[in-house]
Structure formats: structure tokens, C-alpha cells
Scaffold this active site. Structure first.
Site, PDB file in Angstrom:
ATOM      1  N   GLU A 120      65.930  52.306   6.069  1.00 25.91           N
ATOM      2  CA  GLU A 120      66.948  51.691   5.763  1.00 25.91           C
ATOM      3  C   GLU A 120      66.738  51.355   4.443  1.00 25.91           C
ATOM      4  O   GLU A 120      65.722  51.909   3.548  1.00 25.91           O
ATOM      5  CB  GLU A 120      66.700  50.315   6.060  1.00 25.91           C
ATOM      6  CG  GLU A 120      67.895  48.980   5.371  1.00 25.91           C
ATOM      7  CD  GLU A 120      67.422  47.643   5.656  1.00 25.91           C
ATOM      8  OE1 GLU A 120      68.393  46.962   5.592  1.00 25.91           O
ATOM      9  OE2 GLU A 120      66.136  47.239   5.935  1.00 25.91           O
TER      10      GLU A 120
ATOM     11  N   LYS B 247      75.761  46.964   8.186  1.00 26.17           N
ATOM     12  CA  LYS B 247      74.867  45.858   8.895  1.00 26.17           C
ATOM     13  C   LYS B 247      75.499  44.568   9.046  1.00 26.17           C
ATOM     14  O   LYS B 247      76.142  44.094   8.124  1.00 26.17           O
ATOM     15  CB  LYS B 247      73.806  45.594   7.819  1.00 26.17           C
ATOM     16  CG  LYS B 247      72.570  44.709   8.247  1.00 26.17           C
ATOM     17  CD  LYS B 247      71.313  44.787   7.087  1.00 26.17           C
ATOM     18  CE  LYS B 247      70.004  44.023   7.590  1.00 26.17           C
ATOM     19  NZ  LYS B 247      69.165  44.125   6.649  1.00 26.17           N
TER      20      LYS B 247
ATOM     21  N   CYS C  36      67.387  46.707  10.728  1.00 28.20           N
ATOM     22  CA  CYS C  36      66.422  45.847  10.379  1.00 28.20           C
ATOM     23  C   CYS C  36      66.968  44.399  10.880  1.00 28.20           C
ATOM     24  O   CYS C  36      66.416  44.265  12.039  1.00 28.20           O
ATOM     25  CB  CYS C  36      66.673  45.774   8.819  1.00 28.20           C
ATOM     26  SG  CYS C  36      64.835  45.116   8.102  1.00 28.20           S
TER      27      CYS C  36
END
Length: 266
Positions: A42, A111, A145
Site C-alpha cells: 500500500e 480504498k 489494508c
């Protein structure tokens, strides 16, 4: 499917160095043996995340897409490009790109769940679309994540997929949770989970490493340490289908009841 995980450290406020590191890591990974898929962590272009994002973020993802297209076609390798900070208009996005062996973009994913304890939700715009794509005909999905903590989202993303990719900047003090959640996702979704974590130079406070590959039964096949490393794994994508046939979790779901309860709770 031979997968190479690039577990690396991003230099804060030095994007050009980070792009060069990714280019060098790609060369190193593919020269170490046959590679079908290359995966990055990431926010590798800026780190997670410096105050200079306003100038460091990639404008419309142009530099990132150009590099990933070049590398994937040059080495004839699929690339799940982790995620990078991207500026689009007035907004900042934590965005993942994936490219096939021909250098063609397969997907761009923003995300969805932004990490509010680090005020990521105040700096970035959240996405709203699932990330699903195919690599050499193998169905795959990806979350980034903090997304991993939201099992409903993970389950939707991994539905029908043989592999779930999870690029992250997960801190070392919570690495046990990282490992546990990756294993749980593999069991719940009955697919391979490829977790690709960043490393950093501040005692793992931002990226603690321990990238790992988990099989559809929830067992860790291989795991990295906390420092920079290229981790290799050979993934039998047929195993996902075999496990799903033996224990048909997806067909035994009771979505009708779940939806009824959700409506009743409103």
C-alpha cells in the site's frame, strides 16, 4: 501460479526514489525465477502518509500507470500494483491498479474503508466499488489494508474469486491481528489470500512487514520477516474450488434471512 511479493519501504516525500525502487525490485523479482504475478504494498509512491501529499500524489495516476504498463509488458508479467496516492481533481485517493502481461490496465480500485484513527478519512476520498478482475483467466479480487477488517466487504470482493490480494501498510505492533485477519478471510471466503505489507524505518509503526500467503483452508504457506524482502509462493488455484465443493459455504448462505434482519433493524 507463481507469485512474487515485493515487501519494501517507501521513502517519505521522495516519490522519484520510490518509483525507481519499484522498477529495481521488479527486475530483481522476475530475474529470480518464473513469475506470473508481481504484487506491491500500500501507498508505495509516498508512504502512509506524509504531509506533502498535496504535491507528492500522482496526478490522475499518470506516472504510476505508465510505469506499471511498461514493467508488465516488458517482463510479460501480471502486476497487482499495491496502491498509490493519486490526485484526481480536488480529491486524493488511495488507489490500486492492476495490469496484465500485455501492459493493459485491468482495474482501478479506490480504498473504501479509510483509517479514521490516522485521519485518513479527512485527507482522502473513499471509494464505493468492488475490486474484481482476472489474471490469466484466474478470478481475483483485492481490498486495501483497513478494508480487511470489514468481513462483509471482504466476502463480497472474494465471492467467486480464487485469490484475494491485500496490499497494506499494517504496523508491527498489530501484526498478530494482520496475520489472524488474513487467515480468517481465507477460511471465510475459501480462497487464497496474498497479504502484501509495507516496511518502514520507524520500528514498524507504519509498515511492519510479515507479508504472507494463506491457503483456502487458512494455513500460512509462507511468511516474510519485518525487513525488505521479495517473497515467492506457488499457488494452486484449483484448491479454492476443491474446498468450496467439500464445504459449500457460499450456497449454504441465508441471504434472505440476513436481508430481512437488516431491514428490521432500520
Amino acid at each position: 501460479m507463481n507469485i512474487k511479493i515485493v515487501q519494501c519501504t517507501a521513502a517519505k516525500c521522495d516519490c522519484e526514489t520510490n518509483y525507481k525502487r519499484i522498477e529495481e525490485a521488479t527486475s530483481e523479482a522476475v530475474s529470480s525465477g518464473h513469475t506470473d504475478v508481481l504484487v506491491f504494498p500500500e501507498m508505495w509512491n509516498t508512504g502512509f502518509y506524509p504531509e506533502s501529499l498535496e504535491t507528492g500524489a500522482d496526478e490522475d495516476g499518470k506516472q504510476t500507470k505508465a510505469l506499471l504498463a511498461k514493467l508488465s509488458s516488458q517482463y510479460e508479467v501480471n502486476i497487482v500494483g499495491g496502491s498509490v496516492a493519486v490526485r484526481e481533481g480536488a480529491g486524493l485517493y488511495n488507489r490500486l491498479y492492476a495490469f496484465n502481461r500485455k501492459g493493459e490496465e485491468l482495474v482501478a480500485y479506490d480504498k473504501v474503508h479509510l483509517f479514521s484513527p490516522a485521519k485518513e478519512d479527512e485527507r482522502f476520498e473513499a471509494g464505493s466499488e468492488l475490486c474484481k478482475f482476472a489474471l490469466d483467466g484466474i478470478q481475483a479480487g483485492a481490498v486495501i489494508c483497513y478494508d480487511l477488517r470489514f468481513i462483509d466487504w471482504v466476502t463480497l470482493t472474494a465471492q467467486g474469486a480464487d485469490i484475494l490480494f491485500v496490499p497494506a501498510s499494517w504496523p508491527l505492533p498489530r501484526v498478530d491481528q494482520w496475520r489472524l485477519l488474513c487467515c480468517a478471510a481465507a477460511v471465510q471466503c475459501q480462497c487464497w489470500v496474498v497479504g502484501v505489507n509495507a516496511t518502514d524505518d520507524v520500528q514498524g509503526k507504519i509498515g511492519g512487514g510479515h507479508s504472507l500467503v494463506v491457503n483456502p483452508l487458512g494455513y500460512i504457506e509462507t511468511e516474510a520477516g519485518s525487513k525488505r524482502q521479495i517473497l515467492s509462493a506457488c499457488v494452486d488455484t484449483n484448491l479454492s474450488g476443491d474446498v468450496r465443493k467439500r464445504i459449500p459455504v457460499q450456497t449454504d448462505r441465508r441471504d434472505d434471512i440476513y436481508e430481512k434482519i437488516r431491514r428490521g433493524m432500520k
